[in-house]
Scaffold this motif. Structure first.
Motif, PDB file in Angstrom:
ATOM      1  N   LYS A  36      -6.209  -2.972 -30.384  1.00  0.00           N
ATOM      2  CA  LYS A  36      -6.214  -4.121 -29.623  1.00  0.00           C
ATOM      3  C   LYS A  36      -6.227  -3.892 -28.182  1.00  0.00           C
ATOM      4  N   SER A  58       2.421 -15.350 -21.711  1.00  0.00           N
ATOM      5  CA  SER A  58       2.917 -14.257 -22.482  1.00  0.00           C
ATOM      6  C   SER A  58       1.732 -13.422 -23.250  1.00  0.00           C
ATOM      7  N   GLY A  59       1.796 -12.077 -23.271  1.00  0.00           N
ATOM      8  CA  GLY A  59       0.791 -11.445 -23.785  1.00  0.00           C
ATOM      9  C   GLY A  59      -0.504 -11.195 -22.920  1.00  0.00           C
ATOM     10  N   LYS A  62      -0.046  -8.335 -18.338  1.00  0.00           N
ATOM     11  CA  LYS A  62       0.763  -8.217 -17.011  1.00  0.00           C
ATOM     12  C   LYS A  62       1.532  -6.876 -17.254  1.00  0.00           C
ATOM     13  N   SER A  63       2.568  -6.664 -18.181  1.00  0.00           N
ATOM     14  CA  SER A  63       3.251  -5.197 -18.065  1.00  0.00           C
ATOM     15  C   SER A  63       2.271  -4.082 -18.584  1.00  0.00           C
ATOM     16  N   THR A  64       1.356  -4.433 -19.122  1.00  0.00           N
ATOM     17  CA  THR A  64       0.478  -3.242 -19.375  1.00  0.00           C
ATOM     18  C   THR A  64      -0.398  -2.690 -18.168  1.00  0.00           C
ATOM     19  N   HIS A 224       7.498 -14.882 -14.755  1.00  0.00           N
ATOM     20  CA  HIS A 224       7.221 -16.222 -15.226  1.00  0.00           C
ATOM     21  C   HIS A 224       7.505 -17.531 -14.213  1.00  0.00           C
TER      22      HIS A 224
HETATM   23  N1  LIG Z   1       3.593  -1.012 -27.448  1.00  0.00           N
HETATM   24  C1  LIG Z   1       2.397  -1.958 -27.915  1.00  0.00           C
HETATM   25  N2  LIG Z   1       1.614  -1.832 -28.995  1.00  0.00           N
HETATM   26  C2  LIG Z   1       0.796  -2.549 -29.347  1.00  0.00           C
HETATM   27  N3  LIG Z   1       0.318  -3.746 -29.055  1.00  0.00           N
HETATM   28  C3  LIG Z   1       0.940  -3.968 -27.440  1.00  0.00           C
HETATM   29  C4  LIG Z   1       2.161  -3.016 -27.051  1.00  0.00           C
HETATM   30  N4  LIG Z   1       2.429  -3.632 -25.812  1.00  0.00           N
HETATM   31  C5  LIG Z   1       1.768  -4.781 -25.636  1.00  0.00           C
HETATM   32  N5  LIG Z   1       0.929  -4.819 -26.800  1.00  0.00           N
HETATM   33  C6  LIG Z   1      -0.251  -6.062 -26.900  1.00  0.00           C
HETATM   34  O1  LIG Z   1      -1.191  -5.983 -25.561  1.00  0.00           O
HETATM   35  C7  LIG Z   1      -1.214  -7.304 -25.014  1.00  0.00           C
HETATM   36  C8  LIG Z   1      -0.670  -7.499 -23.515  1.00  0.00           C
HETATM   37  O2  LIG Z   1       0.523  -7.092 -23.743  1.00  0.00           O
HETATM   38  P1  LIG Z   1       1.633  -7.108 -22.240  1.00  0.00           P
HETATM   39  O3  LIG Z   1       2.948  -6.726 -22.706  1.00  0.00           O
HETATM   40  O4  LIG Z   1       0.949  -6.355 -21.445  1.00  0.00           O
HETATM   41  O5  LIG Z   1       1.612  -8.829 -21.991  1.00  0.00           O
HETATM   42  P2  LIG Z   1       2.494  -9.474 -20.857  1.00  0.00           P
HETATM   43  O6  LIG Z   1       1.422 -10.065 -20.151  1.00  0.00           O
HETATM   44  O7  LIG Z   1       3.472  -8.577 -20.178  1.00  0.00           O
HETATM   45  O8  LIG Z   1       3.569 -10.384 -21.774  1.00  0.00           O
HETATM   46  P3  LIG Z   1       5.135 -10.928 -21.593  1.00  0.00           P
HETATM   47  O9  LIG Z   1       4.871 -12.064 -20.482  1.00  0.00           O
HETATM   48  O10 LIG Z   1       5.192 -11.539 -22.818  1.00  0.00           O
HETATM   49  O11 LIG Z   1       5.777  -9.860 -20.958  1.00  0.00           O
HETATM   50  C9  LIG Z   1      -0.286  -8.423 -26.063  1.00  0.00           C
HETATM   51  O12 LIG Z   1      -1.581  -8.745 -26.931  1.00  0.00           O
HETATM   52  C10 LIG Z   1       0.523  -7.519 -26.535  1.00  0.00           C
HETATM   53  O13 LIG Z   1       0.864  -7.690 -28.059  1.00  0.00           O
END
Ligand SMILES: Nc1ncnc2c1ncn2[C@@H]1O[C@H](COP(=O)(O)OP(=O)(O)OP(=O)(O)O)[C@@H](O)[C@H]1O
Ligand SMILES: [Mg+2]
Length: 271
Positions: A36, A58-59, A62-64, A224
Motif C-alpha cells: 500500500k 483521513s488516510g 499526514k501521519s506517515t 483536521h
Molecule cells: N501501520 C500501517 N499499516 C498499513 N497501512 C497503514 C499503516 N498506517 C497507515 N497506513 C495506510 O497509509 C495511508 C496513510 O495513512 P496515514 O495514517 O498517514 O493518514 P492520515 O492522513 O494521518 O489519516 P488520519 O487523518 O485518519 O490520521 C492510509 O491508507 C492508511 O491506511
C-alpha cells in the motif's frame, strides 16, 4: 484571536525574504506499508521558526509524513521509503546518522496527552537527566522551571510539582507534554492533532503556546480543524491520497487555492 496570516515568498535558494531558513527538505518521498503506497513523490520544505500545517482528508498520508521525518515510521513492519529528507541540509538517512540522536532532535506531541504518572517535576526532569542535558542535579529545579515557563504552565503548577502529571486537566497535561518535549532541546516539534481531545479554552492556550514556540523552533502540526490551521500556521501543505496537492502560504491556501480539490477541502465541501 490575532491574525497570523503574514504572507511570505520563498526565494529559490530556500531562504525566505524575512530570513527564515529551511529546516527540513522533503525530496521526492514515496512511502509504502507493504504493497500500500501512502506517500507519492512528495517534495516541499519546512522552514525554521515557522508553523507548517499538514491538512487533508483521513488516510491522505499526514501521519506517515510526520513519522517519516523523525524516522519513527520505520518501526512499523512493512514500511518502506524512497526519496530523501534533509535536516539542516544533511540526509537523515546518511549511514553516519545515529538514529537515537536524530530522533532526539524532534519533540513529539500526540493526540491524547500522555504525561508519565510521575510527579510533574519528573515529567520534565527525566529526559534532561537521561540525555545529559542537565548534568548537575542542583541545576535541575531551575531547568524544570524554565521548561514549564516556556510551556506557559509554570504559574499553574509551581506549588504542586510533586503531584502526578496525570492529575492535571487535559489542557494542562498537553502543555506538560510540550514542556517534556522541550526538555531535550529539540530543533523541531511534531504534533499530530494535539488539540483534538481538548475543549476550546484549552485549545486556545495550546495555540497561543505554539505561536510563541515558533520564535525558536520549527513546528509541524497535523490538524483536521481548518480554523486551527489558519490561526496557527504560516505555511500549509494539503494532501490527498498520498500526494501533496498544494503547498504555500497559509493565507493563499485558504483564500486562493489553485486546485479544485484543495478549494473543496478548505471550504468544507469535500465529500
Ligand atoms: N501501520 C500501517 N499499516 C498499513 N497501512 C497503514 C499503516 N498506517 C497507515 N497506513 C495506510 O497509509 C495511508 C496513510 O495513512 P496515514 O495514517 O498517514 O493518514 P492520515 O492522513 O494521518 O489519516 P488520519 O487523518 O485518519 O490520521 C492510509 O491508507 C492508511 O491506511
Ligand atoms: Mg493521522
Amino acid at each position: 484571536m490575532k491574525s497570523l496570516l503574514d504572507t511570505r515568498t520563498v526565494i529559490p535558494d530556500g531562504r525566505h525574504h524575512d530570513g527564515h531558513t529551511t529546516k527540513l527538505s522533503v525530496r521526492h518521498v514515496n512511502a509504502w506499508y507493504g504493497e500500500k503506497q501512502a506517500l507519492e513523490d512528495v517534495t516541499f520544505d519546512i522552514c525554521d521558526r515557522e508553523v507548517t500545517a499538514l491538512i487533508g482528508p483521513s488516510g491522505c498520508g499526514k501521519s506517515t509524513l510526520l513519522t517519516s521525518l523523525n524516522r519513527i515510521a520505520e518501526t512499523v513492519p512493512g514500511y518502506r521509503l524512497t526519496g530523501d529528507i534533509l535536516l539542516d541540509g544533511k540526509s537523515i538517512f546518511d549511514p553516519d546518522v545515529e538514529l537515537e540522536h536524530l530522533r532526539r532532535r524532534f519533540g513529539w506531541i500526540a493526540q491524547m496527552p500522555n504525561p508519565f504518572p510521575e510527579p510533574i517535576r519528573e515529567n520534565v526532569a527525566y529526559g534532561a537527566r537521561i540525555h545529559g542535558i542537565v548534568e548537575d542535579d542542583n541545576d535541575m529545579d531551575g531547568f524544570v522551571e524554565q521548561c514549564l515557563r516556556r510551556a506557559n504552565l509554570w504559574d499553574e503548577v509551581k506549588d504542586i510539582l510533586d503531584q502526578p502529571g496525570t492529575s492535571l486537566s487535559g489542557g494542562q497535561q498537553q502543555r506538560l507534554c510540550i514542556a517534556r518535549a522541550l526538555s531535550t532541546n529539540p530543533d523541531v516539534i511534531l504534533m499530530d492533532e494535539p488539540c483534538s481531545a481538548l475543549d476550546p479554552g484549552a485549545t486556545g492556550r495550546v495555540e497561543e503556546l505554539i505561536d510563541e514556540l515558533r520564535a525558536d523552533l520549527a513546528i509541524v502540526i497535523i490538524t483536521h480543524n481548518l480554523q486551527q490551521a489558519a490561526r496557527v500556521s504560516q505555511r500549509t501543505a494539503f494532501f490527498h491520497l498520498g500526494k501533496l496537492i498544494e503547498f504555500g502560504d497559509t493565507e493563499d491556501i485558504f483564500l486562493k487555492p489553485r486546485t479544485e480539490l484543495c478549494n473543496d477541502y478548505v471550504t468544507g465541501r469535500y465529500g
